[in-house]
Motif scaffolding. Structure first.
Motif, PDB file in Angstrom:
ATOM      1  N   MET A 298      56.688 -39.305  54.782  1.00  0.00           N
ATOM      2  CA  MET A 298      57.659 -38.425  54.112  1.00  0.00           C
ATOM      3  C   MET A 298      57.159 -36.981  54.114  1.00  0.00           C
ATOM      4  N   ARG A 299      55.837 -36.796  54.000  1.00  0.00           N
ATOM      5  CA  ARG A 299      55.296 -35.434  54.068  1.00  0.00           C
ATOM      6  C   ARG A 299      55.647 -34.817  55.432  1.00  0.00           C
ATOM      7  N   ARG A 300      55.433 -35.611  56.487  1.00  0.00           N
ATOM      8  CA  ARG A 300      55.759 -35.119  57.838  1.00  0.00           C
ATOM      9  C   ARG A 300      57.257 -34.845  57.979  1.00  0.00           C
ATOM     10  N   TYR A 301      58.076 -35.753  57.407  1.00  0.00           N
ATOM     11  CA  TYR A 301      59.530 -35.619  57.565  1.00  0.00           C
ATOM     12  C   TYR A 301      60.031 -34.360  56.847  1.00  0.00           C
ATOM     13  N   VAL A 302      59.512 -34.120  55.641  1.00  0.00           N
ATOM     14  CA  VAL A 302      59.900 -32.896  54.926  1.00  0.00           C
ATOM     15  C   VAL A 302      59.505 -31.676  55.756  1.00  0.00           C
ATOM     16  N   ASP A 303      58.315 -31.689  56.324  1.00  0.00           N
ATOM     17  CA  ASP A 303      57.875 -30.561  57.164  1.00  0.00           C
ATOM     18  C   ASP A 303      58.798 -30.384  58.364  1.00  0.00           C
ATOM     19  N   ASP A 304      59.167 -31.506  58.992  1.00  0.00           N
ATOM     20  CA  ASP A 304      60.063 -31.443  60.160  1.00  0.00           C
ATOM     21  C   ASP A 304      61.404 -30.831  59.774  1.00  0.00           C
ATOM     22  N   LEU A 305      61.956 -31.298  58.651  1.00  0.00           N
ATOM     23  CA  LEU A 305      63.268 -30.779  58.231  1.00  0.00           C
ATOM     24  C   LEU A 305      63.158 -29.322  57.796  1.00  0.00           C
ATOM     25  N   ARG A 306      62.034 -28.961  57.211  1.00  0.00           N
ATOM     26  CA  ARG A 306      61.823 -27.570  56.806  1.00  0.00           C
ATOM     27  C   ARG A 306      61.825 -26.680  58.053  1.00  0.00           C
ATOM     28  N   ARG A 307      61.135 -27.136  59.089  1.00  0.00           N
ATOM     29  CA  ARG A 307      61.118 -26.354  60.338  1.00  0.00           C
ATOM     30  C   ARG A 307      62.505 -26.324  60.961  1.00  0.00           C
ATOM     31  N   ALA A 308      63.155 -27.511  61.017  1.00  0.00           N
ATOM     32  CA  ALA A 308      64.460 -27.604  61.687  1.00  0.00           C
ATOM     33  C   ALA A 308      65.504 -26.756  60.983  1.00  0.00           C
ATOM     34  N   SER A 309      65.446 -26.696  59.663  1.00  0.00           N
ATOM     35  CA  SER A 309      66.471 -25.929  58.946  1.00  0.00           C
ATOM     36  C   SER A 309      66.000 -24.499  58.684  1.00  0.00           C
ATOM     37  N   SER A 310      64.817 -24.186  59.223  1.00  0.00           N
ATOM     38  CA  SER A 310      64.257 -22.827  59.109  1.00  0.00           C
ATOM     39  C   SER A 310      64.213 -22.350  57.659  1.00  0.00           C
TER      40      SER A 310
END
Ligand SMILES: NC(=O)c1ccc[n+]([C@@H]2O[C@H](COP(=O)([O-])OP(=O)(O)OC[C@H]3O[C@@H](n4cnc5c(N)ncnc54)[C@H](O)[C@@H]3O)[C@@H](O)[C@H]2O)c1
Length: 313
Positions: A298-310
């Motif tokens: 989940m830590r990785r997923y939040v980071d991924d979504l944070r990057r994806a949604s800028s």
């Protein structure tokens, strides 16, 4: 090995394609012309077509002459299937029969269909193993069970081998649907507030996409398999109320609240009651062992979504 992946540009198909390539296999993707690749599939052979068009499927099998097919093309999820019940039957059931027919006619030795825990409906016991009764509760689950029954018919009648790989809620970068956890994370990242009226008491077996792909790869590479169905998941269930706290810990300052009770697929229509799947069969036969904890995933997923949604948070 040459692997043809239907739905190959999708979330699981594209991630599997990359892993197969890294492992030295050749890959051909089959998907619709509208499909947006959910992972980097640049340079991979791609055939465009509709799984509902039998000749398109047969042409793809003729062009690739695959050793293995991974059948991932589908309309996915309980909610979407309730919005498009007839289309779900066409794509998920007729599409599977098209793949089975092409295998029969061209002698493709083996295939894997990505199936779902939705086949089990509300769990009668836990962890749910592959012998759990199939009592699907949504149009999606019904089509997955029907597709699995067709795999059984083709095996008994023609010796066609399509193995059913049942998984749970797979998550990670590229997940295309606004499912519970994805919506909470995106709302929290973009507005600082994420609310769900119900669901805290629902329990879900969340599987990180890399673990799922690892399990599927082990099945694909196994010289022989003793069963027609395998659960591939994390083997553990989390209460969604606890998951919300875990997500909140990764988004400092966000207010995330989930009301008590079970999830609903529609107002007054509860989602099936879930829990952990048993992964003993895959562990025993192919050494499958999930490696990514829910905390790490989940830590990785939040980071991924944070990057994806800028969004900078
Ligand atoms: N992601 C999960 O949590 C999960 C859980 C259980 C089972 N599954 C199963 O895994 C498989 C892949 O799901 P996903 O999460 O990658 O979803 P996805 O929507 O990203 O992938 C499905 C792919 O199928 C393609 N497709 C849809 N209709 C098609 C058609 N008519 N012809 C050709 N291609 C078509 C889509 O374009 C898409 O690329 C599905 O069979 C799904 O039921 C997924």
């Amino acid at each position: 090995m040459h692997v043809l992946i239907t739905g190959g540009r999708g979330f699981l198909g594209a991630r599997l394609a990359r892993r197969l390539r890294e492992a030295g296999h050749r890959v051909t993707l089959f998907d619709t012309h509208q499909a947006q690749a959910r992972a980097d599939v640049s340079g991979m052979e791609t055939v465009t077509g509709d799984i509902c068009d039998f000749h398109a499927v047969l042409d793809a099998v003729d062009a690739a002459s695959p050793d293995v097919i991974v059948h991932a093309a589908a309309i996915v999820g309980g909610v979407l299937s309730m919005e498009q019940p007839a289309a779900t039957v066409h794509v998920n059931v007729a599409g599977t029969v098209h793949v089975l027919e092409a295998m029969r006619l061209r002698g493709v030795p083996r295939a894997f269909m990505i199936s779902s825990e939705e086949c089990y409906g509300s769990f009668g016991y836990e962890p749910a193993d592959e012998a759990h009764p199939l009592v699907p509760a949504t149009p999606y689950g019904i089509t997955k069970v029907a597709a699995e029954w067709y795999t059984g018919y083709y095996r008994r009648r023609f010796g066609v081998e399509m193995v059913n790989v049942r998984t749970s809620w797979v998550y990670g970068a590229g997940m295309p649907r606004l499912r519970f956890e994805t919506k909470l994370i995106l709302d929290a990242l973009t507005t600082g507030v994420a609310l769900s009226e119900t669901g805290a008491d629902h329990r879900i077996d969340y599987t990180h996409v890399d673990d799922f792909v690892d399990g599927l790869l082990r099945l694909i590479e196994a010289p022989r398999l003793d069963h027609q169905a395998y659960n591939i998941s994390s083997g553990r269930a989390v209460r969604l109320g606890d998951l919300a706290e875990l997500i909140a810990a990764n988004i400092p300052g966000a207010r995330i609240e989930v009301g008590n009770g079970l999830l609903e697929f529609a107002p007054g229509f509860p989602a099936p009651v879930k829990g952990a799947l048993s992964i003993e069969r895959a562990r025993r036969e192919v050494g499958y062992q999930p490696r990514i904890s829910l905390e790490e995933g989940m830590r990785r997923y939040v980071d991924d979504l944070r990057r994806a949604s800028s969004v900078v948070s």
